[in-house]
Write an enzyme that holds these catalytic residues in place. Structure first.
Site, mmCIF file in Angstrom:
data_model
loop_
_atom_site.group_PDB
_atom_site.id
_atom_site.type_symbol
_atom_site.label_atom_id
_atom_site.label_comp_id
_atom_site.label_asym_id
_atom_site.label_seq_id
_atom_site.Cartn_x
_atom_site.Cartn_y
_atom_site.Cartn_z
ATOM 1 C CE LYS A 1 -8.276 129.416 -28.988
ATOM 2 N NZ LYS A 1 -8.506 129.937 -30.361
ATOM 3 C CE1 TYR B 1 -3.345 128.690 -31.730
ATOM 4 C CE2 TYR B 1 -2.913 129.936 -29.728
ATOM 5 C CZ TYR B 1 -3.765 129.191 -30.520
ATOM 6 O OH TYR B 1 -5.057 128.929 -30.099
ATOM 7 C CG PHE C 1 -3.993 136.604 -36.792
ATOM 8 C CD1 PHE C 1 -3.746 135.525 -35.949
ATOM 9 C CD2 PHE C 1 -4.191 136.368 -38.138
ATOM 10 C CE1 PHE C 1 -3.701 134.232 -36.444
ATOM 11 C CE2 PHE C 1 -4.155 135.072 -38.649
ATOM 12 C CZ PHE C 1 -3.900 134.001 -37.795
ATOM 13 N NE ARG D 1 -9.650 121.408 -36.413
ATOM 14 C CZ ARG D 1 -8.969 122.565 -36.440
ATOM 15 N NH1 ARG D 1 -8.319 122.973 -35.363
ATOM 16 N NH2 ARG D 1 -8.963 123.310 -37.517
ATOM 17 C CB THR E 1 -11.146 129.295 -37.630
ATOM 18 O OG1 THR E 1 -10.479 128.057 -37.890
ATOM 19 C CG2 THR E 1 -10.223 130.226 -36.889
ATOM 20 N NE ARG F 1 -13.133 127.780 -32.453
ATOM 21 C CZ ARG F 1 -12.067 127.351 -33.119
ATOM 22 N NH1 ARG F 1 -12.186 126.904 -34.357
ATOM 23 N NH2 ARG F 1 -10.880 127.363 -32.549
ATOM 24 C CG ASN G 1 -11.671 130.964 -31.923
ATOM 25 O OD1 ASN G 1 -10.968 130.913 -30.912
ATOM 26 N ND2 ASN G 1 -11.229 130.665 -33.127
ATOM 27 C CG HIS H 1 -6.213 124.837 -29.497
ATOM 28 N ND1 HIS H 1 -5.712 125.182 -30.730
ATOM 29 C CD2 HIS H 1 -5.623 123.658 -29.166
ATOM 30 C CE1 HIS H 1 -4.841 124.259 -31.120
ATOM 31 N NE2 HIS H 1 -4.770 123.318 -30.188
ATOM 32 C CD GLU I 1 -1.795 121.437 -30.609
ATOM 33 O OE1 GLU I 1 -2.916 121.101 -30.174
ATOM 34 O OE2 GLU I 1 -1.649 122.013 -31.714
HETATM 35 P P1 DAT Z 1 -8.266 126.903 -35.376
HETATM 36 O O1 DAT Z 1 -8.243 127.471 -33.976
HETATM 37 O O2 DAT Z 1 -9.663 126.760 -35.884
HETATM 38 O O3 DAT Z 1 -7.431 125.653 -35.508
HETATM 39 P P2 DAT Z 1 -6.106 128.303 -36.732
HETATM 40 O O4 DAT Z 1 -5.211 127.227 -36.277
HETATM 41 O O5 DAT Z 1 -6.104 128.665 -38.174
HETATM 42 O O6 DAT Z 1 -7.626 128.007 -36.340
HETATM 43 O O7 DAT Z 1 -5.799 129.630 -35.922
HETATM 44 C C1 DAT Z 1 -5.501 129.584 -34.549
HETATM 45 C C2 DAT Z 1 -6.206 130.723 -33.864
HETATM 46 O O8 DAT Z 1 -5.683 131.946 -34.353
HETATM 47 C C3 DAT Z 1 -7.700 130.794 -34.124
HETATM 48 O O9 DAT Z 1 -8.439 129.945 -33.264
HETATM 49 C C4 DAT Z 1 -7.974 132.229 -33.862
HETATM 50 C C5 DAT Z 1 -6.713 132.911 -34.383
HETATM 51 N N1 DAT Z 1 -6.919 133.334 -35.776
HETATM 52 C C6 DAT Z 1 -6.889 132.583 -36.890
HETATM 53 N N2 DAT Z 1 -7.127 133.307 -37.979
HETATM 54 C C7 DAT Z 1 -7.301 134.573 -37.558
HETATM 55 C C8 DAT Z 1 -7.579 135.821 -38.193
HETATM 56 N N3 DAT Z 1 -7.718 135.912 -39.514
HETATM 57 N N4 DAT Z 1 -7.707 136.913 -37.406
HETATM 58 C C9 DAT Z 1 -7.558 136.851 -36.086
HETATM 59 N N5 DAT Z 1 -7.290 135.719 -35.410
HETATM 60 C C10 DAT Z 1 -7.160 134.607 -36.131
HETATM 61 MG MG MG Z 2 -5.355 125.352 -35.426
#
Ligand code: DAT
Ligand code: MG
Length: 225
Positions: A85, A125, A133, A161, A167, A178, A188, A191, A202
């Site tokens: 990212k 996303y 968020f 993963r 996350t 991370r 973080n 991705h 993707e």
């Molecule tokens: P991951 O990236 O671990 O697959 P995710 O798919 O649930 O996690 O979310 C995608 C991204 O969105 C994550 O890397 C960071 C952001 N994100 C997720 N939950 C969040 C939150 N509670 N507050 C802020 N950003 C968040």
């Molecule tokens: Mg995800």
């Protein structure tokens, strides 16, 4: 010796010590070639003569065994989409992150530095578009260049993963990307696709035709039997 194959299920009464060769079972040439990459043929069957069987007769019993197709499925080659990212790029972590996947032994099939559009970030996303968020997430992902990668390998999605970690970087284990390199969910650094289906989706979203390479690393025989 008796071997019967149906759709997805094979029943075999081969003694454990039997070796399937082209000469013994010429009509099952395809099966033979398919099984050779596996460490042994016997582990794919539900029944093994007990190792403690005392007599030769007990060890070479012809009790039917059921072929376990899910074990074959578990050796399927998958693809995952990994993305450094904008914070990872800005902080100079690209080499470190690529290196972790390279060292693990996965195959890189696509790589580019890319400034993504708002539309692409929203499509990527889209499952999160109802989250509070979401607008901040899109601003963050489009705030600078990202490094897009396609990686391939058996079990690559789940393994990536694990390499990436939770996350929330504060919950991520030390040793994960991370866990070692980030402190906040909103920054973080990386991705990784969460399923083989999303890996394909993707990669198709972020790479155009002709941007992926089909190649065989020379180290391949040193990574898998
Ligand atoms: P991951 O990236 O671990 O697959 P995710 O798919 O649930 O996690 O979310 C995608 C991204 O969105 C994550 O890397 C960071 C952001 N994100 C997720 N939950 C969040 C939150 N509670 N507050 C802020 N950003 C968040
Ligand atoms: Mg995800």
């Amino acid at each position: 010796m008796e071997v019967v194959c149906g759709s997805g299920v094979c029943v075999s009464s081969l003694p454990r010590s039997s070796t399937i060769t082209r000469s013994t079972v010429p009509q099952f040439r395809v099966s033979y070639q398919y099984l050779t990459p596996f460490p042994s043929q016997s582990h794919l069957f539900s029944y093994h003569p007990p190792p403690y069987a005392k007599t030769l007769r007990a060890r070479t019993t012809t009790k039917p065994a059921i072929f376990l197709p899910h074990l074959v499925a578990s050796l399927q080659v998958d693809q995952t989409y990994i993305m450094v990212k904008p914070d990872g790029v800005q902080r100079g972590l690209v080499g470190e992150i690529i290196s972790r996947f390279e060292k693990k032994g996965f195959k890189l099939t696509g790589l580019k530095l890319f400034q993504c559009s708002k539309e692409l970030a929203e499509e990527h996303y889209k499952d999160l578009n109802q989250k509070s968020f979401f607008p901040k997430l899109i601003d963050y992902i489009t705030s600078g260049p990202v490094v897009c990668m396609a990686w391939e390998g058996v079990g690559v999605v789940a393994s990536a993963r694990k390499l990436i970690g939770a996350t929330d970087p504060l919950q991520a284990e030390p040793g994960t990307i991370r866990g070692d390199l980030a402190v906040q969910t909103g920054r973080n650094v990386i991705h990784g696709s969460d399923s083989p289906e999303n890996g394909k989706r993707e990669i198709a979203l972020w790479f155009k035709e002709g941007e992926l390479c089909d190649w065989t690393p020379v180290q391949a025989p040193w990574l898998r039997e």
